[in-house]
Design a protein around this motif. Sequence first.
Motif, PDB file in Angstrom:
ATOM      1  N   LYS A 221      30.762  12.783 -36.023  1.00  0.00           N
ATOM      2  CA  LYS A 221      30.152  11.557 -35.518  1.00  0.00           C
ATOM      3  C   LYS A 221      29.292  10.984 -36.643  1.00  0.00           C
ATOM      4  N   THR A 222      29.816   9.966 -37.285  1.00  0.00           N
ATOM      5  CA  THR A 222      29.119   9.383 -38.429  1.00  0.00           C
ATOM      6  C   THR A 222      28.080   8.379 -37.956  1.00  0.00           C
ATOM      7  N   PRO A 223      26.786   8.603 -38.264  1.00  0.00           N
ATOM      8  CA  PRO A 223      25.774   7.619 -37.866  1.00  0.00           C
ATOM      9  C   PRO A 223      26.016   6.271 -38.550  1.00  0.00           C
ATOM     10  N   VAL A 224      25.683   5.198 -37.854  1.00  0.00           N
ATOM     11  CA  VAL A 224      25.865   3.851 -38.399  1.00  0.00           C
ATOM     12  C   VAL A 224      24.663   2.986 -38.061  1.00  0.00           C
ATOM     13  N   PHE A 225      24.475   1.956 -38.856  1.00  0.00           N
ATOM     14  CA  PHE A 225      23.619   0.832 -38.492  1.00  0.00           C
ATOM     15  C   PHE A 225      24.474  -0.415 -38.623  1.00  0.00           C
ATOM     16  N   VAL A 226      24.487  -1.249 -37.572  1.00  0.00           N
ATOM     17  CA  VAL A 226      25.310  -2.457 -37.559  1.00  0.00           C
ATOM     18  C   VAL A 226      24.398  -3.669 -37.445  1.00  0.00           C
ATOM     19  N   ARG A 227      24.660  -4.658 -38.270  1.00  0.00           N
ATOM     20  CA  ARG A 227      23.894  -5.911 -38.188  1.00  0.00           C
ATOM     21  C   ARG A 227      24.865  -7.062 -37.939  1.00  0.00           C
ATOM     22  N   PHE A 228      24.591  -7.815 -36.868  1.00  0.00           N
ATOM     23  CA  PHE A 228      25.327  -9.033 -36.551  1.00  0.00           C
ATOM     24  C   PHE A 228      24.475 -10.223 -36.968  1.00  0.00           C
ATOM     25  N   SER A 229      25.103 -11.328 -37.323  1.00  0.00           N
ATOM     26  CA  SER A 229      24.311 -12.449 -37.829  1.00  0.00           C
ATOM     27  C   SER A 229      25.087 -13.753 -37.744  1.00  0.00           C
ATOM     28  N   THR A 230      24.338 -14.853 -37.801  1.00  0.00           N
ATOM     29  CA  THR A 230      24.942 -16.145 -38.110  1.00  0.00           C
ATOM     30  C   THR A 230      24.865 -16.329 -39.621  1.00  0.00           C
ATOM     31  N   VAL A 231      25.550 -17.327 -40.159  1.00  0.00           N
ATOM     32  CA  VAL A 231      25.640 -17.470 -41.610  1.00  0.00           C
ATOM     33  C   VAL A 231      24.755 -18.591 -42.146  1.00  0.00           C
TER      34      VAL A 231
ATOM     35  N   GLU B 284      28.725  11.845 -44.879  1.00  0.00           N
ATOM     36  CA  GLU B 284      28.340  13.021 -45.643  1.00  0.00           C
ATOM     37  C   GLU B 284      28.730  12.894 -47.107  1.00  0.00           C
ATOM     38  N   GLN B 285      29.598  11.920 -47.420  1.00  0.00           N
ATOM     39  CA  GLN B 285      30.000  11.669 -48.804  1.00  0.00           C
ATOM     40  C   GLN B 285      29.184  10.557 -49.444  1.00  0.00           C
ATOM     41  N   GLY B 286      28.206  10.014 -48.712  1.00  0.00           N
ATOM     42  CA  GLY B 286      27.398   8.895 -49.192  1.00  0.00           C
ATOM     43  C   GLY B 286      27.541   7.697 -48.272  1.00  0.00           C
ATOM     44  N   ASN B 287      26.763   6.663 -48.516  1.00  0.00           N
ATOM     45  CA  ASN B 287      26.810   5.468 -47.678  1.00  0.00           C
ATOM     46  C   ASN B 287      28.055   4.638 -47.984  1.00  0.00           C
ATOM     47  N   HIS B 288      28.698   4.183 -46.901  1.00  0.00           N
ATOM     48  CA  HIS B 288      29.813   3.249 -47.044  1.00  0.00           C
ATOM     49  C   HIS B 288      29.489   2.004 -46.232  1.00  0.00           C
TER      50      HIS B 288
ATOM     51  N   GLY C  95      28.396 -12.736 -38.914  1.00  0.00           N
ATOM     52  CA  GLY C  95      28.523 -11.541 -39.729  1.00  0.00           C
ATOM     53  C   GLY C  95      28.674 -10.306 -38.858  1.00  0.00           C
ATOM     54  N   PHE C  96      29.429  -9.337 -39.349  1.00  0.00           N
ATOM     55  CA  PHE C  96      29.651  -8.063 -38.643  1.00  0.00           C
ATOM     56  C   PHE C  96      29.632  -6.994 -39.733  1.00  0.00           C
ATOM     57  N   ALA C  97      28.447  -6.473 -40.054  1.00  0.00           N
ATOM     58  CA  ALA C  97      28.280  -5.548 -41.173  1.00  0.00           C
ATOM     59  C   ALA C  97      27.940  -4.160 -40.652  1.00  0.00           C
ATOM     60  N   VAL C  98      28.654  -3.158 -41.141  1.00  0.00           N
ATOM     61  CA  VAL C  98      28.483  -1.785 -40.677  1.00  0.00           C
ATOM     62  C   VAL C  98      28.124  -0.893 -41.862  1.00  0.00           C
ATOM     63  N   LYS C  99      27.000  -0.186 -41.730  1.00  0.00           N
ATOM     64  CA  LYS C  99      26.614   0.819 -42.733  1.00  0.00           C
ATOM     65  C   LYS C  99      26.907   2.197 -42.158  1.00  0.00           C
TER      66      LYS C  99
ATOM     67  N   PHE D 214      23.056  -4.385 -47.257  1.00  0.00           N
ATOM     68  CA  PHE D 214      24.486  -4.076 -47.332  1.00  0.00           C
ATOM     69  C   PHE D 214      25.028  -4.470 -48.703  1.00  0.00           C
ATOM     70  N   HIS D 215      26.014  -3.722 -49.141  1.00  0.00           N
ATOM     71  CA  HIS D 215      26.611  -4.009 -50.444  1.00  0.00           C
ATOM     72  C   HIS D 215      28.065  -3.546 -50.408  1.00  0.00           C
ATOM     73  N   LEU D 216      28.993  -4.462 -50.664  1.00  0.00           N
ATOM     74  CA  LEU D 216      30.412  -4.126 -50.645  1.00  0.00           C
ATOM     75  C   LEU D 216      30.768  -3.058 -51.670  1.00  0.00           C
ATOM     76  N   GLY D 217      29.914  -2.894 -52.674  1.00  0.00           N
ATOM     77  CA  GLY D 217      30.163  -1.877 -53.681  1.00  0.00           C
ATOM     78  C   GLY D 217      29.827  -0.476 -53.220  1.00  0.00           C
ATOM     79  N   ASN D 218      29.221  -0.324 -52.036  1.00  0.00           N
ATOM     80  CA  ASN D 218      28.946   1.000 -51.489  1.00  0.00           C
ATOM     81  C   ASN D 218      30.221   1.529 -50.842  1.00  0.00           C
ATOM     82  N   VAL D 219      30.988   2.288 -51.583  1.00  0.00           N
ATOM     83  CA  VAL D 219      32.229   2.867 -51.075  1.00  0.00           C
ATOM     84  C   VAL D 219      32.195   4.369 -51.306  1.00  0.00           C
ATOM     85  N   VAL D 220      32.944   5.104 -50.502  1.00  0.00           N
ATOM     86  CA  VAL D 220      33.013   6.560 -50.611  1.00  0.00           C
ATOM     87  C   VAL D 220      34.392   6.947 -51.124  1.00  0.00           C
ATOM     88  N   PRO D 221      34.549   8.196 -51.584  1.00  0.00           N
ATOM     89  CA  PRO D 221      35.865   8.624 -52.049  1.00  0.00           C
ATOM     90  C   PRO D 221      36.938   8.362 -50.998  1.00  0.00           C
ATOM     91  N   GLY D 222      38.048   7.809 -51.448  1.00  0.00           N
ATOM     92  CA  GLY D 222      39.153   7.494 -50.555  1.00  0.00           C
ATOM     93  C   GLY D 222      39.255   6.032 -50.197  1.00  0.00           C
TER      94      GLY D 222
END
Length: 699
Positions: free
Chosen positions: A105-115, A138-142, A130-134, A337-345
Amino acid sequence: MTSEERTAKDRRLDDYRVDPQDTVLTTDQGIRIDDTDNSLSAGERGPTLMEDFHFREKLTHFDHERIPERVVHARGAGAYGYYQAYDNSLADTTTAGFLIDPGIKTPVFVRFSTVAGSRGSADTVRDVRGFAVKFYTEQGNHDLVGNNFPVFFIQDGIKFPDFVHAVKPEPDNEIPQASSAHDTLWDFVQLQPETTHMMMWLMSDRAIPRSYRMMQGFGVHTFRLVNAEGRGTFVKFHWKPKLGTHSLVWDEAQKIAGRDPDFNRRDLWEAIEAGDFPEWELGLQLVPESDEFAFDFDLLDATKIIPEEIVPVRPVGRLILNRNPDNFFAETEQVAFHLGNVVPGIDFTNDPLLQARLFSYLDTQLIRLGGPNFPQIPVNRPIAEVRNNQRDGYHQMTIHRGQASYHPNSLGGGFPALADRDRYVHHQERVDGDKIRKRSESFGDHYRQATLFWNSMSEWERKHIVAAFRFELGKVRHNHIREGVVRNLNNVDHELAVLIASGIGVAPPEAPSVPNHGQSSPALSQAGSAKDSVLTRRIALLAADGVDADAITRLYGELVGAGATLDVLSTQGGTVRGGDGEHIPVTHPLPTTSSVVYDAVLVPGGEGGVQLLAEDGAAMHFMAEAYKHGKALGVLGSAMALLDIARIGSASDYPGDGGVSVEQGVVLGDTVSDDFVQEFIAAVTAHRHPERVIRHIPA
């Protein structure tokens, strides 16, 4: 939430949480304070003394409380929850553990928004959401940073400043706020044909969602999944709400902006507080790299979708939001949030808009959150351990130990050492070419998918799109801009262009620019969205003294039992008296609320109560407005006389044989029978009844 249910992220945040109860007021240095109402002064009426360190600290902190708001997505709401994968056999496609292991169960924080709007704008404006999910994996933030539309306005990020400048309030007068209905936006649109597909989505009901809980989300870009062997697979991310995808109507959205500008934020907060946890299903469209050029559009073009009829969406997991933030600023406002936050895979593609966002998001956080240490803010901290040689800077929270702050080193034992397993490895691909400023010709078709969207709409969705274009372009003062938009739309569909031209005072095109290709994608229409539950639907019950109290009791039990919320509204607060003298609590007086914040309306019988409602213009307007907006109405017994007064029907429509009559979402009956309840629930479940004739409704 029980202690067993608390995630690792929750436990990490405990060190930063402050509970003000049963504690003593102190300064930021921990000095206890016994008076925070009076400054230190020279005598009771003398000047304030600057040696009052509590006064100085309190005012200084207040003066610096505000940080720069986001340039876009400034107004938002957020919540914590978790993501859990299904047993979906994705292990051959990616090494991202949170996507493939159903035991996590991966913890998340979700932010919804207007633009477009500022932090003070309303929730229900016509806008992208906006529909952003952090994901705290366990491999880092995505971070999966998306929108409620699967496409975007532009193809190359170098145009993003121009687009945002065009949609924002005009620079000479800072008008209008949070609105696309003005000259600069539509001037940009008519000169940039690549915006056409996105504008079709923006003029549809997708731009005015009923709630964040009933809104789809999309990753927009084509990303890449990478497996253990380094093989890549193109992927599009989709979020599908459990409650279905539903929208407001435009007249309703504008009225809600005045009645309750926090409508969507309040809805999300209250649903979570009530235990009605919002849920979405994550789906993937997977395309083998060998099929990169198998379509009549470019996979790297962010203004295009992959129709689901060509590549089905594969369900892979679910997202549940179950906890509201403790502090809006510390969490929802400071989440980065940052699109560059990616995990292996998970890796990127050469989408030129995606490439630009990889730079822009990080660059924005540096100024908005005061420096490079914003990942140390609690809401941004990963649950994975962080070890590196990145030091100092504003707001450094980590106390680094040791002599060496570089790599390689011998004085620190060579630590932190380079990873030899579960490490991030970029997907390898050959890249070469001349340095040029030129877009691929495969990005050149700006209209075909806009036509696909139009062809896929139901009749009522098309009417709403035409009305939206007419409203927006009707606000545009320069005629040549309106003409330019119509010329572009004639490349989408001739009938669409003619309908819009006739409503905004420009000459309609005489012939289609290109023939309509006739293709459609049913998945794009909201008409087929899930309509199988009244869960969390808000129902207004209109009552006055003399109402049938037994009917209210039965309706309350049945509807609340089915998961809906039932509010009793009356001409005044306190209670209403039933026909037999019972006192029924009033949830809200009618003058304090409106039909636009409800999903359906019930009016029970009772001669005295019906007479009082008939004499109350606000009550009659409430019924008429709900009818105009396509909402379900349930009317019982003597209350059927109100249909004529509100001009929304006639009591003669009811056959009078003790049964139930149903017509376009209006449910009539003598008493609260099982049939009446079931028919009314079915009418509410349908969300809207857009087939009604409403032009004559004075609401």
